[in-house]
Design an enzyme around this catalytic site. Structure first.
Site, PDB file in Angstrom:
ATOM      1  CG  HIS A   1      -5.763  14.317  -6.557  1.00  0.00           C
ATOM      2  ND1 HIS A   1      -4.414  14.209  -6.313  1.00  0.00           N
ATOM      3  CD2 HIS A   1      -6.241  13.060  -6.613  1.00  0.00           C
ATOM      4  CE1 HIS A   1      -4.096  12.933  -6.209  1.00  0.00           C
ATOM      5  NE2 HIS A   1      -5.182  12.201  -6.402  1.00  0.00           N
TER       6      HIS A   1
ATOM      7  CG  ASP B   1      -3.359   6.640   1.231  1.00  0.00           C
ATOM      8  OD1 ASP B   1      -4.387   5.972   1.032  1.00  0.00           O
ATOM      9  OD2 ASP B   1      -2.604   6.994   0.310  1.00  0.00           O
TER      10      ASP B   1
ATOM     11  NE  ARG C   1      -7.896   0.794  -1.130  1.00  0.00           N
ATOM     12  CZ  ARG C   1      -7.894   1.982  -1.729  1.00  0.00           C
ATOM     13  NH1 ARG C   1      -7.155   2.974  -1.252  1.00  0.00           N
ATOM     14  NH2 ARG C   1      -8.635   2.194  -2.791  1.00  0.00           N
TER      15      ARG C   1
ATOM     16  CB  SER D   1      -7.076   6.449  -0.571  1.00  0.00           C
ATOM     17  OG  SER D   1      -5.833   6.553  -1.207  1.00  0.00           O
TER      18      SER D   1
ATOM     19  CE  LYS E   1      -3.406   9.774  -1.299  1.00  0.00           C
ATOM     20  NZ  LYS E   1      -3.049   8.663  -2.205  1.00  0.00           N
TER      21      LYS E   1
HETATM   22  N1  URA Z   1      -5.683   7.382  -5.897  1.00  0.00           N
HETATM   23  C1  URA Z   1      -5.393   7.309  -4.590  1.00  0.00           C
HETATM   24  O1  URA Z   1      -4.585   8.069  -4.092  1.00  0.00           O
HETATM   25  N2  URA Z   1      -6.018   6.398  -3.833  1.00  0.00           N
HETATM   26  C2  URA Z   1      -6.932   5.537  -4.336  1.00  0.00           C
HETATM   27  O2  URA Z   1      -7.480   4.744  -3.591  1.00  0.00           O
HETATM   28  C3  URA Z   1      -7.220   5.616  -5.704  1.00  0.00           C
HETATM   29  C4  URA Z   1      -6.581   6.547  -6.475  1.00  0.00           C
END
Ligand code: URA
Ligand code: CA
Length: 440
Positions: A81, A159, A166, A181, A185
């Site tokens: 990621h 999230d 946010r 965040s 995931k």
């Molecule tokens: N990517 C995400 O999934 N969340 C964030 O807060 C920033 C980048």
């Protein structure tokens, strides 16, 4: 749970208990806490921070707000990621290469967000399906060694709510909120090994090295507390990583790399990330051995063959692998020069990302349609010389209006100096639970 008391504790900078944090994540996921209270707590967290225990607790609570997968793929499942970048097409290069070496990559990807691109949009730009059932996803990984899907709505629903809030309350740039965040995931997706690409520079979510290192350490720490093997690499994002920016254009560059027709920084970073993925998947003992295996898969054409399998498995047409040039087509194709000559000194990479969005390659609002054809190809990198009549980039636009808007942004984003300038650093460090290893 007395929610105003939770907000008040964080307002005064006190650490929240696991129970308070669980109430926050649950309230975000099931809608039982109103947005204004969630938003107030987000701002208190943005201003007063969270310690490592709170951050890990929030991450786990967000992960457990929805389904927790356990991907059974007949081997060690790994995922990669990126914190987000421009021209950041490493997944389309390294996923086929790693799978060709025998790794099992169960990858969850995102869509473009703000100035950054997303792998799901790039795949859809060549007609690939990015929603697979869980059974399809797992059987594809078992069969061909890789699958890339968009994140399902059932994963970490807290999230989804918190990210939207946010975005609307200027609380995106908070280390504990970014770390939780991303990692919620990844924990919910359930892979054993995770390699994170934490960007450093003008196009990164944390522009400074120090900020990116802190973010990397926080995410590695969360993984360790959750019993996952997480490695974070710090890599450069002071300029677009690949030369191609825009959905089909980025797929074209990935294919050309796998065809062995071009190299450069995108390949360098892809090989480095991939080498750590092979170690996480126990295909290689060391990153050095991993890089050798990946280089072999690149040179033998096994990586390109694997990309064909991936495209076909997810409903795309693999003839683009024979004719990647068809992916560079738009109603208007034109080159852009700068008024002055000299050396490229710096780029506002975030602004370049917004130029790509202005062309239609990204979304301003979640509901916007993207145009798969548009974007630009940079012909210069930081440190290169440029003459006044020399093309900085070639633009692919859908109309004159978006072309003019993007051209203006690109001109403003690139700084030219009369003196020669150094090239940008690409690879900074690897962060594991054991510590930080500097590259070079
Ligand atoms: N990517 C995400 O999934 N969340 C964030 O807060 C920033 C980048
Ligand atoms: Ca399911």
């Amino acid at each position: 749970m007395d929610f105003p008391a939770i907000i008040s504790d964080k307002k005064y900078g006190r650490a929240l208990t696991d129970e308070q944090i669980a109430a926050f994540a649950k309230g975000a996921a099931d809608g039982s806490v109103p947005d204004y209270q969630l938003a107030a707590l987000l701002m208190a967290i943005r201003l007063n921070g969270m310690d490592a225990r709170e951050t890990a607790s929030l991450t786990l609570a967000m992960a457990q707000s929805g389904e927790m997968l356990k991907p059974n793929v007949g081997g060690i499942a790994v995922d990669k990621h990126s914190t987000g970048g421009v021209g950041d097409t490493t997944s389309l290069v390294l996923v086929p290469l790693c799978a060709a070496c025998g790794a099992k990559i169960a990858k969850m990807s995102g869509r473009g967000l703000g100035h950054t691109g997303g792998t799901v949009d790039k795949m859809e730009s060549i007609g690939m399906r990015t929603t697979l059932t869980e059974a399809e996803f797992l059987s594809q990984v078992q069969r061909i060694g890789c699958a890339i899907v968009g994140q399902s709505a059932e994963l970490a629903p807290a999230d989804k709510t918190l990210y939207a809030l946010r975005d609307a309350t200027a609380t995106v740039d908070s280390l504990p909120l970014i770390a939780s965040s991303i990692m919620s995931k990844k924990l919910a997706a359930g892979t054993d090994g995770i390699v994170l690409d934490v960007k450093v520079g003008s196009g990164a979510i944390m522009p400074t090295y120090e900020g990116s290192l802190k973010l990397a350490r926080a995410m590695v720490d969360i993984g360790h507390r959750a019993g996952r093997n997480v490695t974070a690499l710090l890599t450069g994002m002071n300029e677009p990583l690949g030369s191609h920016v825009g959905n089909r254009l980025e797929v074209k560059e990935a294919i050309e790399i796998l065809r062995g027709e071009c190299a450069g920084p995108l390949l360098t970073v892809s090989l480095k990330l991939g080498s750590y993925l092979l170690v996480a998947g126990e295909v290689a003992k060391t990153p050095e051995e991993g890089e050798k295996l990946l280089t072999k898969a690149l040179q033998s054409g096994a990586g390109l063959a694997k990309l064909r399998e991936l495209i076909l498995a997810q409903g795309g047409d693999d003839s683009v692998c024979d004719h990647p040039e068809v992916l560079a087509d738009a109603p208007i194709i034109t080159s852009l020069c700068l008024p002055q000559s000299g050396y490229i000194k710096a780029m506002d990479t975030t602004l370049l990302g917004y130029a790509s969005q202005a062309l239609g390659a990204g979304r301003r609002q979640k509901t916007d349609e993207i145009d798969p054809r548009v974007g630009f190809i940079m012909h210069k990198r930081i440190g290169d010389s440029i003459a006044a009549d020399e093309a900085l980039c070639t633009l692919y636009a859908k109309d004159e209006k978006t072309l003019a808007e993007a051209s203006d942004m690109i001109r403003r984003a690139v700084m030219v100096s009369p003196q020669p300038c150094d090239k940008e650093r690409l690879l900074y460090a690897a962060v594991t639970h054991a510590g930080v290893t500097d590259f070079e």
